[in-house]
Every structure is written in C-alpha cells, then in structure tokens.
Design an enzyme around this catalytic site. Structure first.
Site, PDB file in Angstrom:
ATOM      1  N   GLU A 120       0.806  -1.217   0.000  1.00 56.90           N
ATOM      2  CA  GLU A 120       0.000   0.000   0.000  1.00 56.90           C
ATOM      3  C   GLU A 120       0.846   1.278   0.000  1.00 56.90           C
ATOM      4  O   GLU A 120       0.360   2.331   0.408  1.00 56.90           O
ATOM      5  CB  GLU A 120      -0.948   0.005   1.201  1.00 56.90           C
ATOM      6  CG  GLU A 120      -2.015  -1.062   1.118  1.00 56.90           C
ATOM      7  CD  GLU A 120      -3.146  -0.795   2.106  1.00 56.90           C
ATOM      8  OE1 GLU A 120      -4.237  -0.423   1.664  1.00 56.90           O
ATOM      9  OE2 GLU A 120      -2.915  -0.963   3.317  1.00 56.90           O
TER      10      GLU A 120
ATOM     11  N   HIS B 204      -0.465   5.623   7.450  1.00 54.92           N
ATOM     12  CA  HIS B 204      -1.641   4.783   7.207  1.00 54.92           C
ATOM     13  C   HIS B 204      -1.704   3.729   8.301  1.00 54.92           C
ATOM     14  O   HIS B 204      -0.710   3.053   8.573  1.00 54.92           O
ATOM     15  CB  HIS B 204      -1.562   4.098   5.843  1.00 54.92           C
ATOM     16  CG  HIS B 204      -2.584   2.999   5.695  1.00 54.92           C
ATOM     17  ND1 HIS B 204      -3.937   3.218   5.843  1.00 54.92           N
ATOM     18  CD2 HIS B 204      -2.448   1.671   5.467  1.00 54.92           C
ATOM     19  CE1 HIS B 204      -4.584   2.072   5.689  1.00 54.92           C
ATOM     20  NE2 HIS B 204      -3.702   1.121   5.466  1.00 54.92           N
TER      21      HIS B 204
END
Ligand code: MN
Length: 239
Positions: free
Chosen positions: A79, A98
């Site tokens: 990601e 994140h």
C-alpha cells in the site's frame, strides 16, 4: 546507509514507527513515511515489515509513482501508493501515516461522522472524509490501495484535510512533519474512542470550526512535549 537523507529525519521516522506501535495505532500493520529532505522527488518508508521491529537499516526510498529505489532490491509495502499519491498531490505534506487504528473503523462504516470532540483533535476540522473503494473499483477488491490510480483516488478524497477514513479498512493521516503526523494519528484514535463513548451518553457538543482551527494552531506549537514522552516510554519496551 546509502540514503542521502539527514540522520535526524531517518531517526525520527524509525521512532515514529515504534511510537505508533506502542501507542496502539499500529499493530503488525501500518506504515509511516516522510518526504526526503535532500531529494524533493522521493520519500522514505520502511521495507515491508512490522513497525515495531524497524531499524534505520530498513528504510528505503520511493518515488511519487510508488516505485521503490533500493540498492539491495528490497520491497516496501503493498500500500505504498497511499504515500506516493498523497506526496504528489499535496506539496504541503511532509509525512503520511496509514493505519488500521481500531476505534476509527466504526466511523467509516456507519455514516456517523468523525468530528472533533476535544481540543486535542481540533486538527480534524469540520470534515473528515470517508474513502469508498467501491466508487473506484467496484465491490470485488481486496480493500487495499495497491496501485497508483487507487492512491490518487484516495488523495482526491483526502483533499486538503488532515485525516481521511478508508471504509472497512483504516485511515490516513498527514502532517507538516513526522512529529505532527504522529500526534494527529494518536489523537485521531483517541477522538474516535471519546466520541463513541459520548454518543452513547447523549448528543455530543463538538468543537465549532473556529474552536477546532484555533486549538489546532495552539497545539501545533506543543508537539515536542508529547513526542519526547512517547519516545521515553519506548525505552521501557523490550523489542
Ligand atoms: Mn491497510
């Protein structure tokens, strides 16, 4: 270390990983990045591993398309495009986090809006947008931001905000330094807990737009205080 970034920047990035794990924002997952201080087209992020185990040797360079540049050919997170697309879209952002920080998840899936319940989270402002991955790729994804195009959709949802939620997944938090992003990630999780508690008791009074902006401005000058505490707490954690 072949990275041409300042030693302080790398050291803060490693500390941020450990702090976020220690404070319950990260678990075995989650990642934090910082814009490179010598190369404006790159950012620094760890190779793909559990945040609390990261050392300075595990940091790699990545460009704003999500391409990893590492002499040893190591891989970073699936990601990483969350980071590449946000750095590309937001020149004001120096650090991106994140996480799957647990208390925020209900706010991404119920339509209840995450709003600043206390002065420490005034940075949330009046809007915390929710990214709906189905709008980009339909109902059959694995929920991950696994390419640049999904990263760009997420960056668009984030807009100029400090925080965006990812429905059924987690959140993304940005800041003008690693320390500020860490502060925001920790207080976003805390705000979600307090807001959920308050909603059980009655209709909460949220910070007004002015109260949110002014308290965020005041707190921005106080970031070093909790940062030093969170670092000190790490000294007692065996790893
Ligand atoms: Mn994730």
């Amino acid at each position: 270390m072949s990275l041409n970034a300042s030693a302080q920047l790398i050291s803060d990035l490693v500390s941020a990983n450990h702090i976020l794990a220690n404070e319950g924002v990260f678990d075995g997952f989650g990642h934090v990045s910082v814009r490179h201080d010598k190369n404006p087209d790159r950012f620094l992020i760890a190779r793909s591993m559990a945040p609390s185990m990261i050392t300075e040797e595990d940091i790699v360079e990545c460009d704003f398309e999500g391409q990893v540049h590492d002499a040893q050919g190591r891989k970073s997170y699936l990601e990483r495009f969350i980071h590449s697309a946000i750095f590309k879209a937001r020149p004001d952002v120096m650090s991106v986090i994140h996480s799957h920080s647990p208390a925020i998840i209900p706010f991404g899936v119920t339509g209840a809006r995450l709003r600043p319940i206390c002065h420490m989270s005034g940075f949330l402002g009046s809007t915390t947008p929710v990214f709906e991955i189905r709008d980009a790729v339909g109902e059959s994804s694995d929920m991950l931001i696994r390419n640049q195009s999904l990263g760009e959709s997420l960056a668009k949802t984030l807009g100029g905000n400090a925080v965006a939620l990812l429905r059924g997944h987690g959140n993304v938090v940005v800041g003008d330094s690693v320390k500020q992003a860490v502060f925001r990630a920790i207080y976003t999780e805390g705000n979600a807990r307090l807001q959920a508690q308050s909603m059980l008791m009655g209709e909460p009074v949220y910070l007004s737009e002015d109260e949110a902006r002014n308290s965020a401005e005041t707190n921005a000058g106080q970031i070093d205080r909790p940062w030093e505490l969170w670092k000190r707490k790490l000294a007692h954690v065996p790893r």
